[in-house]
Structures are given as C-alpha cells and as structure tokens.
Design a protein around this motif. Structure first.
Motif, PDB file in Angstrom:
ATOM      1  N   ASN A 130       0.854  -1.476   0.127  1.00 63.86           N
ATOM      2  CA  ASN A 130       0.230   0.003   0.184  1.00 63.86           C
ATOM      3  C   ASN A 130       0.888   1.382   0.099  1.00 63.86           C
ATOM      4  O   ASN A 130       0.374   2.492  -0.084  1.00 63.86           O
ATOM      5  N   TRP A 131       2.015   1.132   0.040  1.00 66.04           N
ATOM      6  CA  TRP A 131       3.020   2.258  -0.091  1.00 66.04           C
ATOM      7  C   TRP A 131       4.448   1.993  -0.719  1.00 66.04           C
ATOM      8  O   TRP A 131       4.933   0.783  -0.241  1.00 66.04           O
ATOM      9  N   VAL A 132       4.831   2.302  -1.630  1.00 64.05           N
ATOM     10  CA  VAL A 132       6.322   1.989  -2.222  1.00 64.05           C
ATOM     11  C   VAL A 132       6.881   3.457  -2.467  1.00 64.05           C
ATOM     12  O   VAL A 132       6.418   4.215  -3.210  1.00 64.05           O
ATOM     13  N   PHE A 145      10.469   6.509  -1.700  1.00 62.36           N
ATOM     14  CA  PHE A 145      12.034   6.822  -1.249  1.00 62.36           C
ATOM     15  C   PHE A 145      11.829   7.896  -0.070  1.00 62.36           C
ATOM     16  O   PHE A 145      11.097   8.874  -0.313  1.00 62.36           O
ATOM     17  N   TYR A 146      12.642   7.917   0.722  1.00 68.41           N
ATOM     18  CA  TYR A 146      13.148   8.862   1.451  1.00 68.41           C
ATOM     19  C   TYR A 146      14.521   9.117   1.059  1.00 68.41           C
ATOM     20  O   TYR A 146      15.445   8.400   1.095  1.00 68.41           O
ATOM     21  N   ARG A 147      15.025  10.555   0.890  1.00 71.97           N
ATOM     22  CA  ARG A 147      16.361  10.853   0.592  1.00 71.97           C
ATOM     23  C   ARG A 147      17.140  11.569   1.609  1.00 71.97           C
ATOM     24  O   ARG A 147      16.494  12.221   2.572  1.00 71.97           O
ATOM     25  N   PRO A 198      -0.481  10.208   0.660  1.00 70.69           N
ATOM     26  CA  PRO A 198       0.597  10.939   1.139  1.00 70.69           C
ATOM     27  C   PRO A 198       1.123  10.761   2.463  1.00 70.69           C
ATOM     28  O   PRO A 198       0.282  10.133   3.232  1.00 70.69           O
ATOM     29  N   ALA A 199       2.312  10.951   2.597  1.00 69.21           N
ATOM     30  CA  ALA A 199       3.213  10.400   3.508  1.00 69.21           C
ATOM     31  C   ALA A 199       3.735  11.577   4.525  1.00 69.21           C
ATOM     32  O   ALA A 199       3.928  12.664   3.893  1.00 69.21           O
ATOM     33  N   CYS A 200       4.467  11.544   5.617  1.00 70.38           N
ATOM     34  CA  CYS A 200       5.214  12.135   6.353  1.00 70.38           C
ATOM     35  C   CYS A 200       6.442  12.907   5.529  1.00 70.38           C
ATOM     36  O   CYS A 200       6.861  11.986   4.879  1.00 70.38           O
ATOM     37  N   ARG A 216       9.441  14.939   6.517  1.00 71.65           N
ATOM     38  CA  ARG A 216      10.830  14.462   6.991  1.00 71.65           C
ATOM     39  C   ARG A 216      10.752  13.883   8.515  1.00 71.65           C
ATOM     40  O   ARG A 216       9.799  13.783   9.219  1.00 71.65           O
ATOM     41  N   ILE A 217      11.915  12.666   8.244  1.00 71.22           N
ATOM     42  CA  ILE A 217      11.934  11.903   9.308  1.00 71.22           C
ATOM     43  C   ILE A 217      13.351  11.919   9.809  1.00 71.22           C
ATOM     44  O   ILE A 217      14.374  11.956   8.943  1.00 71.22           O
ATOM     45  N   LYS A 218      13.571  12.044  10.836  1.00 72.93           N
ATOM     46  CA  LYS A 218      14.797  12.193  11.551  1.00 72.93           C
ATOM     47  C   LYS A 218      15.708  10.768  11.581  1.00 72.93           C
ATOM     48  O   LYS A 218      14.956   9.788  12.103  1.00 72.93           O
ATOM     49  N   GLY A 243      17.075   7.641  13.227  1.00 68.26           N
ATOM     50  CA  GLY A 243      16.781   7.069  14.392  1.00 68.26           C
ATOM     51  C   GLY A 243      15.336   6.936  14.709  1.00 68.26           C
ATOM     52  O   GLY A 243      14.905   6.253  15.429  1.00 68.26           O
ATOM     53  N   ASP A 244      14.614   7.662  13.693  1.00 64.94           N
ATOM     54  CA  ASP A 244      13.123   7.579  14.096  1.00 64.94           C
ATOM     55  C   ASP A 244      12.337   6.774  13.097  1.00 64.94           C
ATOM     56  O   ASP A 244      12.516   6.865  12.166  1.00 64.94           O
ATOM     57  N   GLY A 245      11.265   5.777  13.826  1.00 57.54           N
ATOM     58  CA  GLY A 245      10.621   5.104  13.027  1.00 57.54           C
ATOM     59  C   GLY A 245      11.489   4.097  12.274  1.00 57.54           C
ATOM     60  O   GLY A 245      12.820   3.930  12.481  1.00 57.54           O
ATOM     61  N   VAL A 246      10.852   3.179  11.448  1.00 54.63           N
ATOM     62  CA  VAL A 246      11.576   2.293  10.669  1.00 54.63           C
ATOM     63  C   VAL A 246      12.621   2.719   9.742  1.00 54.63           C
ATOM     64  O   VAL A 246      13.718   2.184   9.639  1.00 54.63           O
ATOM     65  N   CYS A 247      12.008   3.797   8.826  1.00 58.25           N
ATOM     66  CA  CYS A 247      12.870   4.392   7.926  1.00 58.25           C
ATOM     67  C   CYS A 247      14.365   5.132   8.632  1.00 58.25           C
ATOM     68  O   CYS A 247      15.438   4.991   8.267  1.00 58.25           O
ATOM     69  N   GLY A 248      13.998   5.586   9.751  1.00 51.10           N
ATOM     70  CA  GLY A 248      14.927   6.327  10.421  1.00 51.10           C
ATOM     71  C   GLY A 248      16.143   5.533  11.186  1.00 51.10           C
ATOM     72  O   GLY A 248      17.426   5.831  11.040  1.00 51.10           O
ATOM     73  N   ALA A 296       3.132   5.961  11.666  1.00 51.35           N
ATOM     74  CA  ALA A 296       2.193   5.455  10.955  1.00 51.35           C
ATOM     75  C   ALA A 296       1.768   6.436  10.254  1.00 51.35           C
ATOM     76  O   ALA A 296       0.961   7.482  10.365  1.00 51.35           O
ATOM     77  N   CYS A 297       2.034   6.359   8.777  1.00 55.69           N
ATOM     78  CA  CYS A 297       1.546   7.326   7.736  1.00 55.69           C
ATOM     79  C   CYS A 297       0.116   7.093   7.359  1.00 55.69           C
ATOM     80  O   CYS A 297      -0.514   7.936   6.859  1.00 55.69           O
ATOM     81  N   ASP A 298      -0.151   5.588   6.974  1.00 51.75           N
ATOM     82  CA  ASP A 298      -1.013   5.155   6.709  1.00 51.75           C
ATOM     83  C   ASP A 298      -1.664   3.891   7.534  1.00 51.75           C
ATOM     84  O   ASP A 298      -0.643   3.240   7.597  1.00 51.75           O
ATOM     85  N   SER A 301       2.764  -4.141   7.841  1.00 56.95           N
ATOM     86  CA  SER A 301       4.089  -4.668   7.899  1.00 56.95           C
ATOM     87  C   SER A 301       5.036  -3.816   6.821  1.00 56.95           C
ATOM     88  O   SER A 301       4.303  -3.076   6.014  1.00 56.95           O
ATOM     89  N   GLU A 302       6.167  -3.878   7.148  1.00 55.17           N
ATOM     90  CA  GLU A 302       7.078  -2.742   6.097  1.00 55.17           C
ATOM     91  C   GLU A 302       8.692  -3.413   6.257  1.00 55.17           C
ATOM     92  O   GLU A 302       8.993  -4.375   6.958  1.00 55.17           O
ATOM     93  N   ILE A 303       9.152  -2.990   5.028  1.00 64.25           N
ATOM     94  CA  ILE A 303      10.481  -3.394   4.711  1.00 64.25           C
ATOM     95  C   ILE A 303      11.344  -2.011   4.215  1.00 64.25           C
ATOM     96  O   ILE A 303      10.572  -1.129   3.496  1.00 64.25           O
ATOM     97  N   ILE A 354       8.862   0.106   1.475  1.00 64.76           N
ATOM     98  CA  ILE A 354       7.745  -0.499   1.010  1.00 64.76           C
ATOM     99  C   ILE A 354       6.894  -1.116   2.163  1.00 64.76           C
ATOM    100  O   ILE A 354       7.333  -1.572   3.049  1.00 64.76           O
ATOM    101  N   ASP A 355       5.585  -0.670   1.986  1.00 66.54           N
ATOM    102  CA  ASP A 355       4.640  -1.013   3.253  1.00 66.54           C
ATOM    103  C   ASP A 355       3.665  -2.070   2.615  1.00 66.54           C
ATOM    104  O   ASP A 355       3.032  -1.866   1.399  1.00 66.54           O
ATOM    105  N   SER A 356       2.883  -2.748   3.729  1.00 64.25           N
ATOM    106  CA  SER A 356       1.820  -3.782   3.337  1.00 64.25           C
ATOM    107  C   SER A 356       0.696  -3.774   4.408  1.00 64.25           C
ATOM    108  O   SER A 356       0.936  -3.573   5.438  1.00 64.25           O
TER     109      SER A 356
HETATM  110  N1  SME Z   1       6.534   3.907   8.270  1.00 66.53           N
HETATM  111  C1  SME Z   1       7.605   4.638   8.441  1.00 66.53           C
HETATM  112  C2  SME Z   1       7.475   5.971   7.878  1.00 66.53           C
HETATM  113  C3  SME Z   1       7.230   6.446   6.368  1.00 66.53           C
HETATM  114  S1  SME Z   1       5.692   5.867   5.765  1.00 66.53           S
HETATM  115  O1  SME Z   1       5.527   4.222   5.854  1.00 66.53           O
HETATM  116  C4  SME Z   1       5.430   6.145   4.202  1.00 66.53           C
HETATM  117  C5  SME Z   1       8.533   4.601   9.239  1.00 66.53           C
HETATM  118  O2  SME Z   1       8.046   4.285  10.516  1.00 66.53           O
HETATM  119  O3  SME Z   1       9.707   5.088   9.248  1.00 66.53           O
END
Ligand code: SME
Length: 160
Positions: A52-54, A56-58, A73-75, A77-79, A81-86, A108-110, A115-117, A133-135
């Motif tokens: 449900n989401w594919v 990039f964060y740069r 639409p997603a958040c 800016r991510i610092k 260390g924050d969230g899965v991406c951080g 949680a953007c959506d 689950s997420e990778i 990538i989110d599912s």
């Molecule tokens: N879930 C992510 C944020 C980005 S959205 O899934 C698009 C996270 O915890 O880093």
C-alpha cells in the motif's frame, strides 16, 4: 513509447529477478535521480502484490526527506533514528518489520500499514536514502523479499 512490464512469475525469487531486469532497463541511460526513483516506485508498486506504499526517502543533510512514491500522502521529514526508516538510515541495515505496531517509534503514515521493509541505499560509503515498502498484511515480507529488495537497492544506488 510505452513501457509494459507486467511481471507474473511463478515464485518470489523469479519475480524479483524479472523485476530487477525490468528496473535495470528502466533506469538505463538516465542520470536524473528523481526520474529514476519515480519510475522505480511505479514499477515496484505495479509488480508486488499486497503493498500500500512504495517510495523513497532521501538523505538531505542528515535528515530523511520524502521522495517519489506511490500510495497515500506521507510524512515529509523523518529524523535519523526515528521510525523504521530512520532506524534503517541510522544503522544502514535493512529493517524487515513483521508487525509495525510492535516496532518502537513506528511512524504511521497510513493506518492500513501492517508490515514494512526499509532498505538503505548506499553508494561509495554514502547513504543516499532509503527504499520503503509497506503492506496492509502482517508478515508480508519474507527473507526472499528481503533478498530481492537488496538486489533492487544495488541497482537503485547506481541510478539515483
Ligand atoms: N512507517 C515509516 C514512515 C514512512 S511511511 O510508512 C510512508 C516509518 O516508521 O519510518
């Protein structure tokens, strides 16, 4: 010109092999990173079931900033260390999360995401960003998905 990349493979490794070939073809000869990320997000979105989401964060000056994507639409800016991406950016390690609600600090953007990778994109020792990538299905991403996504990240790191 039309791009018809309908990939319907019998098994996951074959699907990722076909997806990697299609991605290599799609970015070949193009140096614009935004164009390549945009097409990559669309190709992965079209190919992978149950996502449900594919996108990039740069890495912009040590902060993750939203890039091309498919999905809601997603958040922005991510610092680190924050969230899965951080965490993926900070540790430079793939984060494969079976249940995002059990991941401390998950962003949680959506709310449909279960689950997420997240795969770091690294070139010459520099973190360029992450592929996320989110599912909506818990435990969607297997070790085979991780291996396939790492292969995609190797192609992407040279193309963005
Ligand atoms: N879930 C992510 C944020 C980005 S959205 O899934 C698009 C996270 O915890 O880093």
């Amino acid at each position: 010109m039309t791009f018809d990349f309908k990939i319907a493979a019998a098994d996951t490794p074959t699907m990722y092999r076909d997806l990697a070939s299609a991605l290599e073809g799609l970015v070949a000869g193009e140096s614009d990173s935004i164009a390549n990320m945009a097409n990559a997000a669309a190709l992965i979105w079209e190919t992978l079931p149950d996502v449900n989401w594919v996108g990039f964060y740069r890495n912009i000056g040590g902060e993750l900033v939203l890039g091309p994507f498919q999905g809601r639409p997603a958040c922005i800016r991510i610092k680190f260390g924050d969230g899965v991406c951080g965490v993926a950016a900070d540790t430079r390690k793939v984060q494969r999360v079976e249940d995002v609600n059990a991941f401390p600090g998950h962003i949680a953007c959506d709310r449909a995401s279960a689950s997420e990778i997240v795969v770091p994109l690294i070139r010459d020792g520099e973190l360029l960003g992450v592929l996320d990538i989110d599912s909506p299905r818990a435990g969607r991403f297997t070790e085979e998905d991780e291996a396939g996504c790492v292969r995609l990240s190797e192609i992407l790191s040279k193309a963005i």
